[in-house]
Design a protein around this motif. Structure first.
Motif, PDB file in Angstrom:
ATOM      1  N   VAL A 198     -13.724  -9.724  33.924  1.00 28.89           N
ATOM      2  CA  VAL A 198     -13.256 -11.040  33.520  1.00 28.89           C
ATOM      3  C   VAL A 198     -12.060 -10.834  32.598  1.00 28.89           C
ATOM      4  O   VAL A 198     -12.035  -9.900  31.798  1.00 28.89           O
ATOM      5  CB  VAL A 198     -14.378 -11.855  32.837  1.00 28.89           C
ATOM      6  N   ASN A 199     -11.060 -11.687  32.769  1.00 28.86           N
ATOM      7  CA  ASN A 199      -9.847 -11.601  31.961  1.00 28.86           C
ATOM      8  C   ASN A 199      -9.418 -12.991  31.550  1.00 28.86           C
ATOM      9  O   ASN A 199      -9.575 -13.949  32.303  1.00 28.86           O
ATOM     10  CB  ASN A 199      -8.681 -10.997  32.762  1.00 28.86           C
ATOM     11  N   GLN A 247     -10.720 -20.653  43.891  1.00 26.66           N
ATOM     12  CA  GLN A 247     -11.458 -19.452  44.284  1.00 26.66           C
ATOM     13  C   GLN A 247     -10.895 -18.865  45.572  1.00 26.66           C
ATOM     14  O   GLN A 247     -10.557 -19.593  46.484  1.00 26.66           O
ATOM     15  CB  GLN A 247     -12.930 -19.820  44.502  1.00 26.66           C
ATOM     16  N   PHE A 248     -10.809 -17.535  45.595  1.00 28.04           N
ATOM     17  CA  PHE A 248     -10.430 -16.797  46.795  1.00 28.04           C
ATOM     18  C   PHE A 248     -11.581 -15.862  47.119  1.00 28.04           C
ATOM     19  O   PHE A 248     -12.044 -15.135  46.238  1.00 28.04           O
ATOM     20  CB  PHE A 248      -9.161 -15.969  46.554  1.00 28.04           C
ATOM     21  N   LYS A 249     -12.054 -15.865  48.355  1.00 28.67           N
ATOM     22  CA  LYS A 249     -13.112 -14.925  48.735  1.00 28.67           C
ATOM     23  C   LYS A 249     -12.881 -14.453  50.159  1.00 28.67           C
ATOM     24  O   LYS A 249     -12.459 -15.218  51.019  1.00 28.67           O
ATOM     25  CB  LYS A 249     -14.499 -15.543  48.591  1.00 28.67           C
ATOM     26  N   LEU A 305     -10.464 -18.533  39.430  1.00 25.28           N
ATOM     27  CA  LEU A 305      -9.493 -18.835  38.392  1.00 25.28           C
ATOM     28  C   LEU A 305      -9.761 -20.217  37.826  1.00 25.28           C
ATOM     29  O   LEU A 305     -10.006 -21.160  38.579  1.00 25.28           O
ATOM     30  CB  LEU A 305      -8.065 -18.813  38.952  1.00 25.28           C
ATOM     31  N   ALA A 306      -9.708 -20.341  36.518  1.00 27.65           N
ATOM     32  CA  ALA A 306      -9.776 -21.641  35.861  1.00 27.65           C
ATOM     33  C   ALA A 306      -8.664 -21.670  34.817  1.00 27.65           C
ATOM     34  O   ALA A 306      -8.267 -20.628  34.295  1.00 27.65           O
ATOM     35  CB  ALA A 306     -11.142 -21.840  35.208  1.00 27.65           C
ATOM     36  N   MET A 309      -5.111 -18.686  31.823  1.00 30.10           N
ATOM     37  CA  MET A 309      -5.843 -18.571  33.072  1.00 30.10           C
ATOM     38  C   MET A 309      -7.044 -17.672  32.815  1.00 30.10           C
ATOM     39  O   MET A 309      -6.904 -16.551  32.323  1.00 30.10           O
ATOM     40  CB  MET A 309      -4.967 -17.963  34.169  1.00 30.10           C
ATOM     41  N   PHE A 310      -8.207 -18.176  33.125  1.00 23.39           N
ATOM     42  CA  PHE A 310      -9.442 -17.424  33.026  1.00 23.39           C
ATOM     43  C   PHE A 310      -9.725 -16.884  34.428  1.00 23.39           C
ATOM     44  O   PHE A 310      -9.827 -17.654  35.385  1.00 23.39           O
ATOM     45  CB  PHE A 310     -10.558 -18.350  32.563  1.00 23.39           C
TER      46      PHE A 310
END
Length: 175
Positions: A65-66, A142-144, A158-159, A169-170
């Protein structure tokens, strides 16, 4: 990428109107709910934190997490490439399954880049890109997908939130 002639281009004003930004306290609660971790406080800027999460009953052991400070233009660019607002719909979104821009964006950030051939099923089923609001009210891009080599499942969430005139950006990523 499919172009819609009735598409509205994202601007700074629209970000506020469409409530894209999450409150920092709500984001912290969301992270505590969605991340299996013993960390008491992890929302320090530019420090990656390792994660362990169970997703769909599968333990994902590699992740982090960043929290990044981000330029407003980058948020607008992300939304314009993945989240479309239609002129004839009110406060609703169409998701753009844009693998080409996803590759460019991930490469810029030094992240794992998907191979187009192995993402086609996700694009076809409209699963590569998702934009949703969860039960806590956090809007997430979201990318999956699965990477072809070893079929590794990859998920980025991303939030965004802002404080005064600074934007953040989280980012959560799992492999």
């Amino acid at each position: 990428m499919k172009k819609n002639k009735d598409r509205i281009i994202w601007t700074a004003e629209l970000l506020d109107e469409y409530d894209i930004f999450t409150d920092g306290n709500d984001l912290y609660k969301w992270a505590q709910t969605n991340i299996d971790s013993n960390m008491e406080q992890f929302l320090s800027v530019d420090i990656p934190y390792p994660l362990l999460k169970t997703l769909g009953g599968v333990s994902i052991e590699i992740g982090e997490v960043n929290l990044f400070q981000i330029n407003l233009d980058e948020i607008i660019e992300l939304l314009n490439n993945f989240v479309e607002i239609s002129k004839n719909k009110t406060k609703t979104y169409d998701i753009i399954q844009n693998i080409e821009f996803l590759q460019i964006w991930l490469e810029r950030r030094g992240m794992k880049i998907p191979q187009v051939d192995f993402c086609e099923g996700y694009i076809f089923n409209n699963e590569l890109v998702n934009f949703y609001k969860d039960e806590l009210g956090v809007k997430t891009l979201q990318f999956k997908y699965k990477d072809g080599i070893g079929s590794t499942f990859i998920l980025y969430q991303l939030a965004f939130f802002k404080t005064a005139s600074e934007y953040f950006m989280f980012q959560i990523q799992f492999y």
